[in-house]
Motif scaffolding. Structure first.
Motif, PDB file in Angstrom:
ATOM      1  N   GLY A  21     -14.569  13.398   8.011  1.00 17.28           N
ATOM      2  CA  GLY A  21     -14.741  13.149   6.592  1.00 17.28           C
ATOM      3  C   GLY A  21     -13.476  13.211   5.775  1.00 17.28           C
ATOM      4  N   GLU A  22     -12.351  13.598   6.419  1.00 13.67           N
ATOM      5  CA  GLU A  22     -11.124  13.761   5.659  1.00 13.67           C
ATOM      6  C   GLU A  22     -10.255  12.513   5.651  1.00 13.67           C
ATOM      7  OE1 GLU A  22     -10.599  16.513   3.989  1.00 13.67           O
ATOM      8  OE2 GLU A  22     -12.414  17.436   4.751  1.00 13.67           O
ATOM      9  N   GLU A  23     -10.655  11.461   6.326  1.00 11.14           N
ATOM     10  CA  GLU A  23      -9.763  10.325   6.475  1.00 11.14           C
ATOM     11  C   GLU A  23      -9.437   9.656   5.143  1.00 11.14           C
ATOM     12  OE1 GLU A  23     -10.607   7.587   9.577  1.00 11.14           O
ATOM     13  OE2 GLU A  23     -11.403   9.117  10.911  1.00 11.14           O
ATOM     14  N   HIS A  24     -10.298   9.822   4.155  1.00 11.37           N
ATOM     15  CA  HIS A  24     -10.034   9.164   2.876  1.00 11.37           C
ATOM     16  C   HIS A  24      -8.836   9.771   2.162  1.00 11.37           C
ATOM     17  CE1 HIS A  24     -12.419  12.686   1.719  1.00 11.37           C
ATOM     18  NE2 HIS A  24     -11.887  12.564   0.518  1.00 11.37           N
ATOM     19  N   ARG A  25      -8.392  10.953   2.567  1.00  9.07           N
ATOM     20  CA  ARG A  25      -7.237  11.586   1.938  1.00  9.07           C
ATOM     21  C   ARG A  25      -5.912  11.119   2.533  1.00  9.07           C
ATOM     22  NH1 ARG A  25      -8.973  17.995   1.795  1.00  9.07           N
ATOM     23  NH2 ARG A  25     -10.989  17.743   0.750  1.00  9.07           N
ATOM     24  N   LEU A  26      -5.957  10.295   3.537  1.00  5.31           N
ATOM     25  CA  LEU A  26      -4.753   9.928   4.256  1.00  5.31           C
ATOM     26  C   LEU A  26      -4.120   8.660   3.700  1.00  5.31           C
ATOM     27  CD1 LEU A  26      -5.949  10.605   7.910  1.00  5.31           C
ATOM     28  CD2 LEU A  26      -4.793  12.166   6.335  1.00  5.31           C
ATOM     29  N   SER A  27      -2.800   8.563   3.936  1.00  2.00           N
ATOM     30  CA  SER A  27      -2.055   7.355   3.588  1.00  2.00           C
ATOM     31  C   SER A  27      -1.774   6.565   4.853  1.00  2.00           C
ATOM     32  CB  SER A  27      -0.724   7.730   2.924  1.00  2.00           C
ATOM     33  OG  SER A  27      -0.933   8.448   1.730  1.00  2.00           O
ATOM     34  N   GLY A  28      -1.686   5.269   4.723  1.00  2.00           N
ATOM     35  CA  GLY A  28      -1.362   4.419   5.857  1.00  2.00           C
ATOM     36  C   GLY A  28       0.099   4.011   5.826  1.00  2.00           C
ATOM     37  N   LEU A  29       0.690   3.826   7.004  1.00  2.00           N
ATOM     38  CA  LEU A  29       2.065   3.359   7.117  1.00  2.00           C
ATOM     39  C   LEU A  29       2.072   1.972   7.728  1.00  2.00           C
ATOM     40  CD1 LEU A  29       4.229   6.332   8.457  1.00  2.00           C
ATOM     41  CD2 LEU A  29       4.049   5.485   6.120  1.00  2.00           C
ATOM     42  N   ASP A  30       2.792   1.065   7.126  1.00  2.00           N
ATOM     43  CA  ASP A  30       2.937  -0.282   7.657  1.00  2.00           C
ATOM     44  C   ASP A  30       4.162  -0.363   8.558  1.00  2.00           C
ATOM     45  OD1 ASP A  30       0.723  -1.135   6.196  1.00  2.00           O
ATOM     46  OD2 ASP A  30       1.948  -1.587   4.423  1.00  2.00           O
ATOM     47  N   GLY A  31       4.261  -1.461   9.310  1.00  2.00           N
ATOM     48  CA  GLY A  31       5.456  -1.725  10.090  1.00  2.00           C
ATOM     49  C   GLY A  31       5.343  -1.387  11.563  1.00  2.00           C
ATOM     50  N   PHE A  32       4.160  -0.975  12.012  1.00  2.00           N
ATOM     51  CA  PHE A  32       3.971  -0.639  13.420  1.00  2.00           C
ATOM     52  C   PHE A  32       2.855  -1.485  14.013  1.00  2.00           C
ATOM     53  CE2 PHE A  32       5.821   3.054  11.376  1.00  2.00           C
ATOM     54  CZ  PHE A  32       6.871   3.355  12.239  1.00  2.00           C
ATOM     55  N   ALA A  33       2.913  -1.694  15.318  1.00  2.00           N
ATOM     56  CA  ALA A  33       1.909  -2.517  15.983  1.00  2.00           C
ATOM     57  C   ALA A  33       0.598  -1.776  16.176  1.00  2.00           C
ATOM     58  CB  ALA A  33       2.447  -2.986  17.335  1.00  2.00           C
ATOM     59  N   PHE A  34       0.570  -0.483  15.887  1.00  2.00           N
ATOM     60  CA  PHE A  34      -0.637   0.344  15.981  1.00  2.00           C
ATOM     61  C   PHE A  34      -0.852   1.003  14.628  1.00  2.00           C
ATOM     62  CE2 PHE A  34       3.139   2.312  17.759  1.00  2.00           C
ATOM     63  CZ  PHE A  34       3.291   3.457  16.973  1.00  2.00           C
ATOM     64  N   PRO A  35      -2.094   1.327  14.285  1.00  2.00           N
ATOM     65  CA  PRO A  35      -2.351   1.963  12.990  1.00  2.00           C
ATOM     66  C   PRO A  35      -1.721   3.359  12.916  1.00  2.00           C
ATOM     67  CG  PRO A  35      -4.370   1.076  13.961  1.00  2.00           C
ATOM     68  CD  PRO A  35      -3.337   1.043  15.035  1.00  2.00           C
ATOM     69  N   VAL A  36      -1.130   3.664  11.772  1.00  2.00           N
ATOM     70  CA  VAL A  36      -0.524   4.981  11.533  1.00  2.00           C
ATOM     71  C   VAL A  36      -1.061   5.510  10.210  1.00  2.00           C
ATOM     72  CG1 VAL A  36       1.608   6.310  11.255  1.00  2.00           C
ATOM     73  CG2 VAL A  36       1.580   4.281  12.746  1.00  2.00           C
ATOM     74  N   SER A  37      -1.629   6.711  10.247  1.00  2.00           N
ATOM     75  CA  SER A  37      -2.135   7.370   9.043  1.00  2.00           C
ATOM     76  C   SER A  37      -1.548   8.765   8.968  1.00  2.00           C
ATOM     77  CB  SER A  37      -3.662   7.457   9.069  1.00  2.00           C
ATOM     78  OG  SER A  37      -4.251   6.170   9.175  1.00  2.00           O
ATOM     79  N   CYS A  38      -1.347   9.246   7.749  1.00  2.00           N
ATOM     80  CA  CYS A  38      -0.744  10.564   7.602  1.00  2.00           C
ATOM     81  C   CYS A  38      -1.216  11.214   6.312  1.00  2.00           C
ATOM     82  CB  CYS A  38       0.782  10.478   7.609  1.00  2.00           C
ATOM     83  SG  CYS A  38       1.494   9.616   6.188  1.00  2.00           S
ATOM     84  N   THR A  39      -1.033  12.515   6.250  1.00  2.00           N
ATOM     85  CA  THR A  39      -1.294  13.249   5.032  1.00  2.00           C
ATOM     86  C   THR A  39      -0.388  12.724   3.926  1.00  2.00           C
ATOM     87  OG1 THR A  39      -1.954  15.229   6.238  1.00  2.00           O
ATOM     88  CG2 THR A  39      -1.176  15.536   3.986  1.00  2.00           C
ATOM     89  N   ALA A  40      -0.949  12.508   2.759  1.00  2.00           N
ATOM     90  CA  ALA A  40      -0.158  12.003   1.630  1.00  2.00           C
ATOM     91  C   ALA A  40       1.029  12.921   1.383  1.00  2.00           C
ATOM     92  CB  ALA A  40      -1.029  11.920   0.385  1.00  2.00           C
ATOM     93  N   GLY A  41       2.208  12.309   1.242  1.00  2.00           N
ATOM     94  CA  GLY A  41       3.435  13.063   1.057  1.00  2.00           C
ATOM     95  C   GLY A  41       4.187  13.312   2.346  1.00  2.00           C
ATOM     96  N   GLY A  42       3.560  13.019   3.484  1.00  2.14           N
ATOM     97  CA  GLY A  42       4.198  13.254   4.775  1.00  2.14           C
ATOM     98  C   GLY A  42       4.661  11.986   5.455  1.00  2.14           C
ATOM     99  N   GLU A  43       4.962  10.970   4.675  1.00  2.00           N
ATOM    100  CA  GLU A  43       5.283   9.670   5.265  1.00  2.00           C
ATOM    101  C   GLU A  43       6.581   9.692   6.076  1.00  2.00           C
ATOM    102  OE1 GLU A  43       2.437   9.094   1.990  1.00  2.00           O
ATOM    103  OE2 GLU A  43       4.337  10.189   2.164  1.00  2.00           O
ATOM    104  N   PRO A  59      -2.667  20.835   7.755  1.00  2.00           N
ATOM    105  CA  PRO A  59      -3.775  21.751   8.081  1.00  2.00           C
ATOM    106  C   PRO A  59      -5.064  21.438   7.328  1.00  2.00           C
ATOM    107  CG  PRO A  59      -1.735  22.966   7.693  1.00  2.00           C
ATOM    108  CD  PRO A  59      -1.465  21.553   7.294  1.00  2.00           C
ATOM    109  N   GLU A  60      -4.950  20.944   6.093  1.00  8.41           N
ATOM    110  CA  GLU A  60      -6.144  20.697   5.290  1.00  8.41           C
ATOM    111  C   GLU A  60      -6.987  19.560   5.868  1.00  8.41           C
ATOM    112  OE1 GLU A  60      -3.057  20.722   4.173  1.00  8.41           O
ATOM    113  OE2 GLU A  60      -2.958  22.604   3.039  1.00  8.41           O
ATOM    114  N   GLU A  61      -6.343  18.592   6.485  1.00  8.70           N
ATOM    115  CA  GLU A  61      -7.059  17.444   7.047  1.00  8.70           C
ATOM    116  C   GLU A  61      -7.372  17.605   8.534  1.00  8.70           C
ATOM    117  OE1 GLU A  61      -5.276  16.679   3.426  1.00  8.70           O
ATOM    118  OE2 GLU A  61      -4.086  16.917   5.245  1.00  8.70           O
TER     119      GLU A  61
END
Length: 286
Positions: free
Chosen positions: A5-27, A61-63
């Motif tokens: 349920g925490e995935e909505h808090r994540l940011s996505g990163l472009d530029g890779f051939a695979f999906p990359v998601s991270c905690t906002a602010g941790g890009e 840790p929160e996500e």
């Protein structure tokens, strides 16, 4: 499995051939992990092929509980089409060092400090484990429910990790090797489960017993790589891609790459000098 349920808090990163998601602010951190994963995918694909590339999640840790699969925070793992790593090092690695501390002589403490700082921070070691998790993708399910398959899958992933560091990031070899050499040299005293065929049982508790097994298998992986490099890697992965084999057959296959490593599997956990570098070098120069 954790609820996601925490995935909505994540940011996505472009530029890779695979999906990359991270905690906002941790890009920035996530991009560095993704770049290593990108290098590892390219290397592994050239060695044994990667049937698929998981999505990468780099989370705080929160996500963690909403993304991960029940492991301690910061412990990299792969399952269900995703690799999950921590946004920062988790407390597990300090728990491991604390468990080993009573058996660590002063020289071993100095070795840890020289590579990981004082007090030792194993975050740089943990960061390399994304390659281990990708290694699991190369062999697929690999004999599920089979006690030999359990540890053989980990050996294969460790071979992937050692080979990658040796060929792509050789400057990281001290970060990879030092902690497992030091911990393994303390002996099995702090950890009650020791039989290689019972490795799955070591997942109970705080997880340090399981990592003790992993470190022994990493030593065996180093031995196999330094004896037969990509031949050993491809052979172990091919073994896991085929039908399950009895223990004796697996030992026979390992012996074709390095007879001392095969002997060490039989003698587990008494690896002793059978897996030292000096013996490899002496044999090759004889």
């Amino acid at each position: 499995m954790s609820q996601r349920g925490e995935e909505h808090r994540l940011s996505g990163l472009d530029g890779f051939a695979f999906p990359v998601s991270c905690t906002a602010g941790g890009e920035t951190r996530a991009r560095a992990v993704a770049q290593r994963m990108e290098r590892a995918v390219a290397w592994l694909d050239g060695q044994v092929g990667t049937p698929s590339v998981p999505a990468l999640f780099v989370v705080g840790p929160e996500e963690w509980d909403g993304i991960a699969l029940g492991l301690p925070y910061g412990m990299p793992h792969v399952e269900d089409g995703r690799i999950v790593v921590g946004q920062r090092p988790g407390p597990f690695w300090q728990t491991l060092l604390d468990a080993a501390a009573p058996g660590l002589p002063a020289e071993s403490r100095q070795r840890l400090a020289a590579v990981y700082g004082e007090p030792p921070d194993l975050g740089t070691f943990a960061d390399l484990l994304v390659v281990h998790e990708l290694g699991h993708v190369t062999h697929g399910e690999g004999w599920p429910g089979h006690s030999v398959g359990f540890w053989l899958r980990e050996l294969a992933a460790n071979l992937c990790l050692h080979g990658y560091v040796a060929e792509v990031e050789p400057e990281s070899m001290p970060v990879l090797e030092t902690v497992y050499d030091v911990i393994w040299e303390t002996g099995p005293g702090p950890w009650p489960v020791r039989d290689l065929h019972c490795m799955a049982d070591s997942l109970a508790g705080d997880g340090t017993n399981y990592v003790w097994f992993q470190f022994g298998l990493q030593i065996l992986a180093r031995r196999l790589w330094e004896s037969a490099d990509t031949t050993a890697l491809r052979g172990v992965v091919a073994l896991l891609r085929g039908p399950a084999q009895p223990f004796g057959n697996v030992v026979d296959v390992l012996a074709t790459f390095d007879r001392h490593a095969a002997r060490a599997v039989l003698d587990w956990p008494h690896l002793g000098n059978a897996v030292t570098r000096d013996e490899v070098r002496n044999a090759s120069s004889a």
